[in-house]
Design a protein around this motif. Structure first.
Motif, mmCIF file in Angstrom:
data_model
loop_
_atom_site.group_PDB
_atom_site.id
_atom_site.type_symbol
_atom_site.label_atom_id
_atom_site.label_comp_id
_atom_site.label_asym_id
_atom_site.label_seq_id
_atom_site.Cartn_x
_atom_site.Cartn_y
_atom_site.Cartn_z
ATOM 1 N N PHE B 115 -10.910 5.155 -15.114
ATOM 2 C CA PHE B 115 -10.005 4.035 -14.872
ATOM 3 C C PHE B 115 -9.673 3.949 -13.387
ATOM 4 N N SER B 116 -9.617 2.739 -12.870
ATOM 5 C CA SER B 116 -9.095 2.603 -11.504
ATOM 6 C C SER B 116 -8.075 1.472 -11.498
ATOM 7 N N PRO B 117 -6.928 1.690 -10.888
ATOM 8 C CA PRO B 117 -5.833 0.727 -11.003
ATOM 9 C C PRO B 117 -6.125 -0.577 -10.272
ATOM 10 N N THR B 118 -5.463 -1.645 -10.731
ATOM 11 C CA THR B 118 -5.599 -2.939 -10.078
ATOM 12 C C THR B 118 -5.088 -2.826 -8.644
ATOM 13 N N ARG B 122 -11.401 0.270 -4.224
ATOM 14 C CA ARG B 122 -12.322 0.896 -5.153
ATOM 15 C C ARG B 122 -13.235 1.912 -4.465
ATOM 16 N N LEU B 123 -13.740 1.541 -3.304
ATOM 17 C CA LEU B 123 -14.711 2.411 -2.626
ATOM 18 C C LEU B 123 -14.053 3.726 -2.201
ATOM 19 N N VAL B 124 -12.908 3.606 -1.535
ATOM 20 C CA VAL B 124 -12.214 4.810 -1.072
ATOM 21 C C VAL B 124 -11.716 5.621 -2.260
ATOM 22 N N PHE B 125 -11.278 4.895 -3.282
ATOM 23 C CA PHE B 125 -10.783 5.549 -4.498
ATOM 24 C C PHE B 125 -11.867 6.408 -5.127
ATOM 25 N N LEU B 173 -5.731 12.438 1.487
ATOM 26 C CA LEU B 173 -5.113 11.229 2.035
ATOM 27 C C LEU B 173 -5.796 9.979 1.490
ATOM 28 N N MET B 174 -7.139 10.047 1.397
ATOM 29 C CA MET B 174 -7.866 8.902 0.841
ATOM 30 C C MET B 174 -7.404 8.621 -0.575
ATOM 31 N N ALA B 175 -7.281 9.690 -1.375
ATOM 32 C CA ALA B 175 -6.861 9.528 -2.767
ATOM 33 C C ALA B 175 -5.468 8.917 -2.835
ATOM 34 N N GLY B 176 -4.552 9.441 -2.017
ATOM 35 C CA GLY B 176 -3.189 8.941 -2.051
ATOM 36 C C GLY B 176 -3.099 7.504 -1.598
ATOM 37 N N TRP B 177 -3.860 7.175 -0.582
ATOM 38 C CA TRP B 177 -3.726 5.844 -0.002
ATOM 39 C C TRP B 177 -4.385 4.772 -0.854
ATOM 40 N N SER B 178 -5.561 5.108 -1.429
ATOM 41 C CA SER B 178 -6.333 4.077 -2.114
ATOM 42 C C SER B 178 -5.846 3.831 -3.535
ATOM 43 N N SER B 179 -4.885 4.630 -4.006
ATOM 44 C CA SER B 179 -4.461 4.458 -5.398
ATOM 45 C C SER B 179 -3.583 3.238 -5.599
ATOM 46 N N ILE B 266 6.080 17.143 -10.824
ATOM 47 C CA ILE B 266 5.681 15.783 -10.514
ATOM 48 C C ILE B 266 4.473 15.441 -11.349
ATOM 49 N N VAL B 267 4.106 14.174 -11.392
ATOM 50 C CA VAL B 267 3.044 13.771 -12.323
ATOM 51 C C VAL B 267 1.741 14.451 -11.935
ATOM 52 N N ALA B 268 1.195 14.091 -10.798
ATOM 53 C CA ALA B 268 0.049 14.842 -10.312
ATOM 54 C C ALA B 268 -0.104 14.642 -8.814
ATOM 55 N N GLY B 269 0.961 14.209 -8.135
ATOM 56 C CA GLY B 269 0.846 14.007 -6.697
ATOM 57 C C GLY B 269 -0.147 12.910 -6.362
ATOM 58 N N PHE B 270 -1.085 13.232 -5.506
ATOM 59 C CA PHE B 270 -2.071 12.242 -5.071
ATOM 60 C C PHE B 270 -2.999 11.836 -6.209
ATOM 61 N N ALA B 271 -3.123 12.649 -7.243
ATOM 62 C CA ALA B 271 -4.087 12.380 -8.301
ATOM 63 C C ALA B 271 -3.471 11.637 -9.471
ATOM 64 N N THR B 272 -2.277 11.010 -9.228
ATOM 65 C CA THR B 272 -1.585 10.357 -10.336
ATOM 66 C C THR B 272 -2.441 9.310 -11.026
ATOM 67 N N GLU B 273 -3.126 8.480 -10.210
ATOM 68 C CA GLU B 273 -3.852 7.349 -10.779
ATOM 69 C C GLU B 273 -5.248 7.723 -11.223
ATOM 70 N N TYR B 274 -5.612 8.986 -11.083
ATOM 71 C CA TYR B 274 -6.987 9.368 -11.401
ATOM 72 C C TYR B 274 -7.110 9.770 -12.853
#
Lengths: 245, 446
Positions: B115-118, B122-125, B173-179, B266-274
């Motif tokens: 899943f990738s959030p709206t 997408r590429l960085v994610f 940082l990429m994960a956190g920013w692109s989410s 915390i939920v998962a930090g930078f990996a929340t949306e993953y």
């Protein structure tokens, strides 16, 4: 903060390492089954037989055996301790009456949900004093009480329980065990006497057929067979004799 | 077309796989044979002149293949050891002693929705977990597993290692920013702050060791610690080893410094949306990173693949099976059944309740274990890289165990405690260590 930095961490690590090597108490249930004590019966509940009737005979043995008196037939706790109501009170009362009647042919009042008639306690107190308030003399107390009041009223049993310290369940058990003691006024007696007579007749015929089946023929003349029959008859006499009289 | 599709759909799963892979493999084999026949000579010549390329490809493949069972093993260790420390049993259903539980975890992650959030980039994610995983794998490349068994013996090996493992910050940082999620962004920034803060004492604590060793090549550092165990650098650099261990714990995001994805808070930090395998890559990277960090500690401070005492490395066993001639053939035919029977006999004779076939199975298993032990022992004494690999892996997993042990024991620190500890204690201590080492070297050399 201890004197040596990191000592607490070392202590904690040592503790977890010790626990790491400790045997684990987990029992993998479906594969490994624990040996339970042979008299273990699991949860307390009333069972039904294959015809759907309650198996409970209200014999009060469970209430007498319970070491902490948590079982109490009818939900009356004589000492204000824990007790268990088996089901809703109204259905319980019905069940109890039904099974007790089925057993003895006498109506048994429900002490918890029916008011019992009061008695005049002076005579009973005299009897109790005569027997030194000792529960060991329970049979004599009960016999004297029946001689005084004509039967064993519930109020009398309650008072005996209160004064002697014996459990109500035990007193009731004793009173309902002996056939010469009655819990009802003698007006209800003919029915009970008829039932008791019928039962005694059935017992005699059963014993006769049992002997025949055991020793073969009608009169084997074997010495031990007659000895057993002779030993049998005085044993049954005290229980059955007064009821027949 | 439809007839083909229908008949294909009637196949079983195995048949479908066979009918899909079979032709592909057949064509590939044909192509390979043709390639070798036509252009074999120039390719071989090219590879012979550029042998580093072959070595690189083989090493990268080996490291990638190795990372999967390593991660599985460490995940299993984590589950099992912490369970035992908690007086539980832990995984015990799948495989022997539950050892395949982590494989099931991997399959579960694979089967989940990717899943990738709206609004996500997408590429960085997609690339973020790859960056994190790649930095870990690249660090694994220079680790000397055994004499002669390493991806590359760089003369700047340590520098390279810190450089590529620092790249994982970019991935975080990429994960956190692109989410497209401010909490993920905060988590990513927090992780970056932690990792960068702890990288400074981590590197400074090794500088004293570098002064002693005089080289940055990890292989050379290990060679210099040969002989008895008191040559290990941990006895010359105890403070440096301690600082390195603590900083490496934070670097690998392990308890008590696992604030980047504190599972229980915390939920998962930078990996929340993953989710799915993208999250799986973060997970994988984390556990491979534990191994990398353990291996690094062993390499730098605990003698790497050196045994604790001077090991008479290669022992040549004068075994020549060929000299038996035809007897060898008979031995191969006769010895295994005889051994199996001999191993089964005590069980069959000793326990009257055991049926003969069960005793035979036990004998067969015991025979196989015996053969495995014999072959391993033979390889251990014959080739020094086997012995070195075993020593290295043993030491490394000892440290992996220590990390898991710490996770089973210590509570998590607060974020201000975390940063304060790095800047107020670890950094001055590592500077002190560097200063004292340099001073001692000057005094000794004078």
């Amino acid at each position: 903060m201890s004197l040596v930095p990191g000592l607490g961490i070392a202590k904690g690590m040592a503790l977890t390492l010790k626990k790491f090597f400790e045997p684990k108490a987990t029992i993998k249930y479906p594969e490994v089954r624990l040996d339970v004590p042979p008299k273990f019966r699991g949860r307390l509940q009333l069972l039904y037989d294959e015809y759907g009737t309650l198996k409970c005979e209200t014999c009060f043995q469970c209430a007498q055996a319970c070491p902490i008196e948590c079982i109490d037939m009818g939900g009356v706790d004589t000492k204000g301790r824990y007790h268990i109501h088996w089901g809703a009170p109204e259905t319980y009362g019905e069940r109890r009456d039904e099974s007790a009647l089925r057993r003895s042919g006498r109506p048994v009042p429900n002490q918890a949900y029916e008011h019992f008639d009061p008695i005049h306690p002076d005579a009973l107190m005299a009897i109790l004093e005569r027997f030194d308030f000792d529960p060991k003399n329970m049979l004599h107390i009960l016999e004297s009480t029946q001689a005084e009041y004509g039967h064993l009223p519930v109020a009398a049993l309650k008072l005996i329980s209160q004064k002697t310290g014996a459990w109500y369940a035990m007193i009731y058990g004793a009173a309902s065990y002996y056939r010469h003691l009655r819990l009802e006024p003698p007006s209800a007696e003919p029915l009970a006497a008829a039932t008791a007579d019928a039962r005694a007749g059935r017992e005699t015929t059963f014993l006769a057929s049992f002997d025949a089946a055991l020793f073969g023929g009608t009169a084997p003349g074997a010495s031990h067979g007659t000895a057993i029959a002779g030993a049998e008859s005085p044993g049954t006499a005290p229980g059955a004799g007064p009821a027949r009289a | 077309m439809t007839a083909m599709a229908r008949s294909f759909s009637r196949l079983t799963l195995g048949g479908k796989i066979l009918f899909t892979l079979g032709p592909i493999l057949f064509l590939l084999t044909i192509g390979l044979v043709l390639l070798i026949a036509i252009a074999g000579k120039p390719i071989v010549d090219f590879l012979a002149t550029n042998i580093w390329l072959v070595r690189f490809v083989v090493a990268a493949t080996a490291v990638l293949l190795m990372s999967v069972p390593t991660a599985f093993l460490i995940i299993y260790m984590e589950m099992k050891i912490i369970a035992l420390m908690n007086l539980r049993i832990g995984p015990d259903r799948v495989g022997p002693f539950g050892s395949l539980m982590s494989v099931i975890h991997g399959l579960k992650v694979l089967a989940k929705e990717d899943f990738s959030p709206t609004g996500a980039d997408r590429l960085v994610f997609t690339l973020a977990p790859v960056a994190v995983f790649m930095s870990t794998i690249m660090a694994l490349l220079v680790l000397p597993f055994a004499p002669g068994l390493f991806g590359a013996d760089m003369n700047i090996g340590l520098l390279y290692l810190f450089a590529v493992s620092g790249l994982s910050v970019v991935g975080l940082l990429m994960a956190g920013w692109s989410s497209f999620n401010k909490y993920s962004l905060l988590g990513g920034l927090r992780s970056a702050a932690q990792v960068i803060s702890y990288e400074i004492p981590l590197i400074l604590s090794v500088v004293g060791l570098l002064l002693l060793a005089g080289t940055m090549s990890l292989n050379q550092i290990v060679v210099k610690q040969g002989g008895w165990f008191w040559n290990w650098y941990v006895f010359q650099q105890p403070l440096g080893a301690l600082i390195f261990f603590i900083a490496a714990t934070a670097e690998a995001n392990r308890t008590p410094f696992d604030l980047t994805e504190a599972d229980s808070e915390i939920v998962a930090g930078f990996a929340t949306e993953y989710s799915g395998m993208r999250f799986g890559f973060f997970f994988f990277a984390e556990y491979v990173n534990v191994f990398v960090v353990s291996g690094l500690i062993v390499t730098l401070f605990f003698g790497g693949w050196n045994a604790p005492f001077p090991w008479p490395w290669p022992i040549t066993l004068n075994i020549d099976p060929g000299s038996l001639g035809l007897g060898l053939l008979f031995a191969i035919l006769i010895v295994p059944p005889l051994l199996i029977l001999a191993l089964a006999a005590p069980f069959y004779l000793g326990r009257s309740s055991m049926p003969w076939w069960q005793a035979l199975i036990i004998g067969f298993v015991l025979f196989n274990l015996l053969v495995i032990v014999a072959i391993t022992g033979w390889a251990f004494v014959s080739w020094n890289w086997v012995a070195g690999l075993m020593v290295f892996l043993g030491k490394s997993y000892l440290f992996v165990f220590t990390f898991v042990w710490m996770r089973g024991t210590l509570p998590r620190v607060r974020i201000d405690q975390l940063m304060g500890f790095a800047w107020k204690w670890l950094l001055p201590a590592s500077l002190l260590n560097l200063f004292v080492t340099a001073l001692a070297l000057v005094v000794v050399n004078k």
